[in-house]
Design an enzyme around this catalytic site. Structure first.
Site, PDB file in Angstrom:
ATOM      1  N   LEU A 181      -5.111 -37.355 -30.079  1.00  0.00           N
ATOM      2  CA  LEU A 181      -3.689 -37.251 -30.382  1.00  0.00           C
ATOM      3  C   LEU A 181      -2.946 -36.262 -29.487  1.00  0.00           C
ATOM      4  O   LEU A 181      -1.831 -36.525 -29.060  1.00  0.00           O
ATOM      5  CB  LEU A 181      -3.480 -36.878 -31.851  1.00  0.00           C
ATOM      6  CG  LEU A 181      -2.029 -36.701 -32.291  1.00  0.00           C
ATOM      7  CD1 LEU A 181      -1.284 -38.023 -32.214  1.00  0.00           C
ATOM      8  CD2 LEU A 181      -1.958 -36.135 -33.688  1.00  0.00           C
TER       9      LEU A 181
ATOM     10  N   TYR B 215      -3.436 -35.577 -26.503  1.00  0.00           N
ATOM     11  CA  TYR B 215      -3.270 -36.154 -25.169  1.00  0.00           C
ATOM     12  C   TYR B 215      -2.555 -37.492 -25.381  1.00  0.00           C
ATOM     13  O   TYR B 215      -3.114 -38.553 -25.180  1.00  0.00           O
ATOM     14  CB  TYR B 215      -4.607 -36.397 -24.482  1.00  0.00           C
ATOM     15  CG  TYR B 215      -5.436 -35.170 -24.200  1.00  0.00           C
ATOM     16  CD1 TYR B 215      -4.907 -33.883 -24.282  1.00  0.00           C
ATOM     17  CD2 TYR B 215      -6.765 -35.292 -23.831  1.00  0.00           C
ATOM     18  CE1 TYR B 215      -5.681 -32.766 -24.013  1.00  0.00           C
ATOM     19  CE2 TYR B 215      -7.541 -34.176 -23.550  1.00  0.00           C
ATOM     20  CZ  TYR B 215      -7.002 -32.929 -23.644  1.00  0.00           C
ATOM     21  OH  TYR B 215      -7.763 -31.832 -23.378  1.00  0.00           O
TER      22      TYR B 215
END
Length: 136
Positions: A79, A81
């Site tokens: 999440l 990234y």
């Protein structure tokens, strides 16, 4: 990466204590059996659509090349990234969220939808990849 020119790749090692925590104990499921997480990046300062297309196509090419080395069926994501290529909410429906939510949270998506429904049923706190509440 050298052939592509401007992309970066960072690997964060996993293992150790990460392997001892069950993937259902927290929303973060990427634990046992994962050697590391990968962050793909590309930066530029030059303005213009041509530069943007060049740099983003380099990142996509590296991402595609790495497919043979990463999780599959489905490919997972982290999440923090964020990757809007795996889907975005158009109506913040359960089905919208499931597309990217299962990549980020695996089997924890259902539980997170239940929490979101209990805590924020009107979906006040949201973004293009947030967990949606269940609709009645």
């Amino acid at each position: 990466m050298v052939q592509l020119g401007n992309v970066g790749l960072a690997c964060n090692a996993y293992g150790g204590r990460m392997d001892e925590i069950d993937d259902k104990e927290t929303p973060f499921p990427h634990r046992k059996g994962n050697l590391y997480k990968i962050q793909y990046s590309v930066n530029w300062n030059e303005p213009g659509n041509e530069t943007e297309m060049n740099r983003t196509s380099q990142a996509k090419a590296l991402h595609e090349f790495m497919t043979q080395f990463v999780s599959k069926n489905p490919r997972r994501a982290y999440l923090n990234y964020r990757d809007i290529d795996i889907g975005v909410a158009e109506n913040w429906s359960y089905e919208d969220g499931k597309v990217y939510g299962e990549s980020y949270f695996a089997g924890n998506y259902e539980r997170l939808v239940d929490v979101k429904t209990a805590v924020d049923p009107n979906n006040f706190f949201r973004n293009e990849q947030s967990i949606p509440p269940r609709t009645k």
